[in-house]
Design a protein around this motif. Structure first.
Motif, PDB file in Angstrom:
ATOM      1  N   GLU A 305      -2.965  37.488 -46.154  1.00  0.00           N
ATOM      2  CA  GLU A 305      -3.049  37.615 -44.694  1.00  0.00           C
ATOM      3  C   GLU A 305      -3.184  36.227 -44.058  1.00  0.00           C
ATOM      4  O   GLU A 305      -2.481  35.901 -43.101  1.00  0.00           O
ATOM      5  N   LYS A 306      -4.062  35.412 -44.656  1.00  0.00           N
ATOM      6  CA  LYS A 306      -4.303  34.074 -44.095  1.00  0.00           C
ATOM      7  C   LYS A 306      -3.021  33.227 -44.187  1.00  0.00           C
ATOM      8  O   LYS A 306      -2.633  32.554 -43.234  1.00  0.00           O
ATOM      9  N   ALA A 307      -2.346  33.282 -45.321  1.00  0.00           N
ATOM     10  CA  ALA A 307      -1.140  32.462 -45.510  1.00  0.00           C
ATOM     11  C   ALA A 307      -0.063  32.846 -44.501  1.00  0.00           C
ATOM     12  O   ALA A 307       0.618  31.972 -43.944  1.00  0.00           O
ATOM     13  N   ARG A 308       0.067  34.152 -44.230  1.00  0.00           N
ATOM     14  CA  ARG A 308       1.107  34.594 -43.284  1.00  0.00           C
ATOM     15  C   ARG A 308       0.845  34.073 -41.870  1.00  0.00           C
ATOM     16  O   ARG A 308       1.765  33.922 -41.081  1.00  0.00           O
ATOM     17  N   SER A 309      -0.449  33.830 -41.548  1.00  0.00           N
ATOM     18  CA  SER A 309      -0.781  33.440 -40.169  1.00  0.00           C
ATOM     19  C   SER A 309      -0.857  31.914 -39.974  1.00  0.00           C
ATOM     20  O   SER A 309      -1.177  31.445 -38.886  1.00  0.00           O
ATOM     21  N   LEU A 310      -0.539  31.142 -41.005  1.00  0.00           N
ATOM     22  CA  LEU A 310      -0.634  29.681 -40.876  1.00  0.00           C
ATOM     23  C   LEU A 310       0.436  29.128 -39.925  1.00  0.00           C
ATOM     24  O   LEU A 310       1.555  29.653 -39.855  1.00  0.00           O
ATOM     25  N   ARG A 311       0.072  28.040 -39.273  1.00  0.00           N
ATOM     26  CA  ARG A 311       1.018  27.371 -38.346  1.00  0.00           C
ATOM     27  C   ARG A 311       2.289  26.942 -39.088  1.00  0.00           C
ATOM     28  O   ARG A 311       3.395  26.973 -38.548  1.00  0.00           O
ATOM     29  N   VAL A 312       2.101  26.529 -40.338  1.00  0.00           N
ATOM     30  CA  VAL A 312       3.251  26.069 -41.118  1.00  0.00           C
ATOM     31  C   VAL A 312       4.282  27.205 -41.300  1.00  0.00           C
ATOM     32  O   VAL A 312       5.491  26.970 -41.337  1.00  0.00           O
ATOM     33  N   GLU A 313       3.806  28.431 -41.348  1.00  0.00           N
ATOM     34  CA  GLU A 313       4.733  29.570 -41.462  1.00  0.00           C
ATOM     35  C   GLU A 313       5.496  29.791 -40.161  1.00  0.00           C
ATOM     36  O   GLU A 313       6.679  30.132 -40.171  1.00  0.00           O
ATOM     37  N   ARG A 314       4.792  29.569 -39.059  1.00  0.00           N
ATOM     38  CA  ARG A 314       5.487  29.715 -37.756  1.00  0.00           C
ATOM     39  C   ARG A 314       6.547  28.624 -37.625  1.00  0.00           C
ATOM     40  O   ARG A 314       7.631  28.854 -37.104  1.00  0.00           O
ATOM     41  N   ALA A 315       6.244  27.429 -38.143  1.00  0.00           N
ATOM     42  CA  ALA A 315       7.227  26.335 -38.096  1.00  0.00           C
ATOM     43  C   ALA A 315       8.466  26.709 -38.905  1.00  0.00           C
ATOM     44  O   ALA A 315       9.603  26.457 -38.499  1.00  0.00           O
ATOM     45  N   ARG A 316       8.248  27.312 -40.046  1.00  0.00           N
ATOM     46  CA  ARG A 316       9.391  27.719 -40.890  1.00  0.00           C
ATOM     47  C   ARG A 316      10.274  28.723 -40.137  1.00  0.00           C
ATOM     48  O   ARG A 316      11.501  28.607 -40.125  1.00  0.00           O
ATOM     49  N   LYS A 317       9.620  29.663 -39.456  1.00  0.00           N
ATOM     50  CA  LYS A 317      10.391  30.684 -38.721  1.00  0.00           C
ATOM     51  C   LYS A 317      11.180  30.049 -37.582  1.00  0.00           C
ATOM     52  O   LYS A 317      12.319  30.414 -37.335  1.00  0.00           O
ATOM     53  N   LYS A 318      10.525  29.055 -36.890  1.00  0.00           N
ATOM     54  CA  LYS A 318      11.235  28.375 -35.787  1.00  0.00           C
ATOM     55  C   LYS A 318      12.498  27.698 -36.332  1.00  0.00           C
ATOM     56  O   LYS A 318      13.564  27.761 -35.737  1.00  0.00           O
ATOM     57  N   LEU A 319      12.361  27.047 -37.478  1.00  0.00           N
ATOM     58  CA  LEU A 319      13.506  26.328 -38.048  1.00  0.00           C
ATOM     59  C   LEU A 319      14.608  27.284 -38.500  1.00  0.00           C
ATOM     60  O   LEU A 319      15.790  26.960 -38.443  1.00  0.00           O
ATOM     61  N   GLU A 320      14.192  28.459 -38.950  1.00  0.00           N
ATOM     62  CA  GLU A 320      15.190  29.451 -39.395  1.00  0.00           C
ATOM     63  C   GLU A 320      15.967  30.013 -38.205  1.00  0.00           C
ATOM     64  O   GLU A 320      17.044  30.569 -38.368  1.00  0.00           O
ATOM     65  N   GLY A 321      15.344  29.885 -37.005  1.00  0.00           N
ATOM     66  CA  GLY A 321      16.041  30.306 -35.792  1.00  0.00           C
ATOM     67  C   GLY A 321      15.808  31.743 -35.408  1.00  0.00           C
ATOM     68  O   GLY A 321      15.663  32.665 -36.085  1.00  0.00           O
TER      69      GLY A 321
END
Ligand SMILES: NC(=O)c1ccc[n+]([C@@H]2O[C@H](COP(=O)([O-])OP(=O)(O)OC[C@H]3O[C@@H](n4cnc5c(N)ncnc54)[C@H](OP(=O)(O)O)[C@@H]3O)[C@@H](O)[C@H]2O)c1
Length: 321
Positions: A305-321
């Motif tokens: 749960e914690k890993a899914r909510s990390l800022r770094v994960e949101r960055a990955r999603k932004k880059l994926e578009g």
């Protein structure tokens, strides 16, 4: 240490023998399919109501209950999560034939005494050094995955020969099978998972990302720099080794690496790695693994749960578009 390859392995110990693969997950599916394609008689043993039943049948692999699979086999390979192997063994043991072989792909259950095998059984390990998906795809490409083998009980005098023939049928003899022990494989594997590739590397990637973002770098650039290049270095190290990787990058990158790397991975890191290894060797880690299973995996669920909510994960999603 001698690396054993196909030409040094006798197939005879598996000829006319039936292998029961217990579990049809990551390793179970790959091993069952590779054995089947190598002409070995395979049955997959599954618990009642198993969601894997249809998958195994669709793959053309014979299936049976845990008890029936064990009872029909000369070799019973336990390929379910390590923390449930003891419970599974309690079910299959009464059905294992006198003098059968019991196989593992990881040393933990034997090293930490989760399972005390019946004295009449041969007990061996054939541990491919990578995930089942890669074990399968390498086999299909005509290649193989490196593996370790070991023997814990040799009632028949054939346990080593069975382990090697099994490894060959998985395709591992194409790449090389190395001798080890249940303890060595288990401790080194857990150490890597806890403290090196799977434990420390993701943490250092996140720490690097957080440091850049806190200093005003955009999430996207921080992600590309700290995480996006991981595959490149992994491929370079695999192809050329660490020294060759250093020589392949620019002088700027190389100087940064040789000055900065040891500032991060200093004696304190080495001391903590040693402490992690001690926790593994004295059984503290395997106790925690058992406790996790017994209480429905609270640590793992919270960490996911914690890993899914990390800022770094949101960055990955932004880059994926
Ligand atoms: N994963 C890897 O990359 C890897 C690499 C090398 C070695 N290994 C070793 O290989 C072994 C298997 O690992 P794995 O990752 O392949 O496991 P896994 O994918 O998690 O195993 C899943 C299978 O185990 C069965 N299973 C789970 N709990 C069960 C229970 N209580 N009773 C009966 N069956 C149960 C599941 O049954 P259902 O289908 O019914 O749910 C499923 O078929 C372990 O010893 C592991 O350390 C793994």
């Amino acid at each position: 240490m001698e690396t054993i390859r196909d030409e040094g392995i006798d197939r005879a110990p598996l000829e006319g023998k039936r292998v029961a693969i217990i579990g049809y997950g990551n390793q179970g599916r790959a091993q069952a399919l590779n054995l089947n394609d190598s002409g070995i008689d395979v049955v997959v043993g599954l618990r009642d109501g198993s969601p894997s039943l249809h998958g195994a049948q669709a793959d053309g692999i014979a299936t049976a209950s845990l008890a029936e699979a064990a009872a029909s086999a000369d070799i019973v390979m336990l390929l379910a999560p390590d923390e449930v192997l003891a419970a599974i063994y309690r079910v299959v043991e009464p059905h294992c034939r006198e003098g059968a072989a019991l196989g593992f792909s990881h040393g933990l259950a034997i090293r930490f005494g989760f399972i005390a095998p019946r004295p009449d059984l041969d007990v061996f390990m054939l541990a491919p050094k990578g995930p089942g998906t890669a074990l399968r795809s390498l086999y299909l490409e005509g290649k193989g995955m490196v593996a370790l083998y070991a023997v814990a009980q040799d009632k028949s005098g054939q346990a080593e020969a069975i382990a090697l023939a099994y490894g060959q049928a998985l395709g591992c003899g194409r790449a090389g099978i190395l001798p080890s022990t249940f303890a060595e494989e288990c401790e080194a594997d857990l150490f890597n998972e806890n403290a090196v590739v799977w434990g420390a590397v993701p943490e250092i990637l996140i720490a690097g990302f957080d440091t850049l973002v806190a200093a005003g770098v955009s999430d996207e650039v921080a992600y590309m720099e700290c995480i996006g290049e991981l595959k490149l270095i992994a491929e370079l190290i695999e192809a050329r080794g660490i020294a060759g990787m250093r020589e392949a990058i620019s002088n700027t990158a190389e100087l940064g690496a040789v000055l900065g790397g040891p500032r991060i991975v200093d004696d304190g890191v080495r001391a903590r790695m040693k402490a992690v290894l001690e926790d593994i060797r004295d059984g503290r880690f395997s106790e925690l693994l058992s406790d996790e299973e017994a209480s429905a995996y609270p640590r793992l669920r919270a960490a996911r749960e914690k890993a899914r909510s990390l800022r770094v994960e949101r960055a990955r999603k932004k880059l994926e578009g």
